[in-house]
Enzyme design. Sequence first.
Site, short mmCIF file in Angstrom:
data_model
loop_
_atom_site.label_atom_id
_atom_site.label_comp_id
_atom_site.label_asym_id
_atom_site.label_seq_id
_atom_site.Cartn_x
_atom_site.Cartn_y
_atom_site.Cartn_z
N GLU A 31 -1.09 -1.30 -4.86
CA GLU A 31 -2.31 -0.53 -5.09
C GLU A 31 -2.10 0.43 -6.25
O GLU A 31 -1.12 1.16 -6.29
CB GLU A 31 -2.70 0.26 -3.84
N ASP A 35 -2.64 1.29 6.90
CA ASP A 35 -1.80 1.00 5.73
C ASP A 35 -1.35 -0.47 5.73
O ASP A 35 -1.24 -1.09 4.68
CB ASP A 35 -0.56 1.90 5.71
N ASP A 58 0.88 -1.16 0.00
CA ASP A 58 0.00 0.00 0.00
C ASP A 58 0.92 1.22 0.00
O ASP A 58 1.43 1.62 1.04
CB ASP A 58 -0.90 0.00 1.23
#
Length: 176
Positions: free
Chosen positions: A68, A141, A7
Amino acid sequence: MRVLGVDPGLTRCGVGVVEGVAGRPLTMIGVGVVRTPSDAELAVRLVAIEQGIEQWLDDHRPDCVAVERVFSQHNVRTVMGTAQASAVAMLCAARRGLPVVLHTPSEVKAAVTGSGRADKAQVGAMVTRLLRLAAPPTPADAADALALAICHIWRAPAQNRLQQAVAQHTAKGRTA
């Protein structure tokens, strides 16, 4: 399959490793955050992220890396930092010959919660449940990185079949 989920972020870059196959219980191998000081120069922060991701790759030896996909937000500066951290993760994986897959935030949320509009708390709760953890990983996160890995493990078989079908169709078109 062992997947490192990333992430991306400049201050907190979530990382999580999940192992398993679709349709079977998954196992969390590790979870954490690569942190950089917000007052450090950008280049120094990117090197710190690179070193952190390289360490995760060395320690956990994933089969692929799920990152991501950066999407447009209102704050251009935030998008730039996220994109830069994302590029570092992709570079680290590519340097080792590891496949890199990108998943959108809504794709990840839908895969883990059933809704592409789920909030961070819902994602954290489902990650906790799916990986049979005692508590949601923090910060968010870290939970998001695990969700990315889970999403890829579950979606990879269908994506592979689709890629094979396209390749076969393309090959038939060349021989006709």
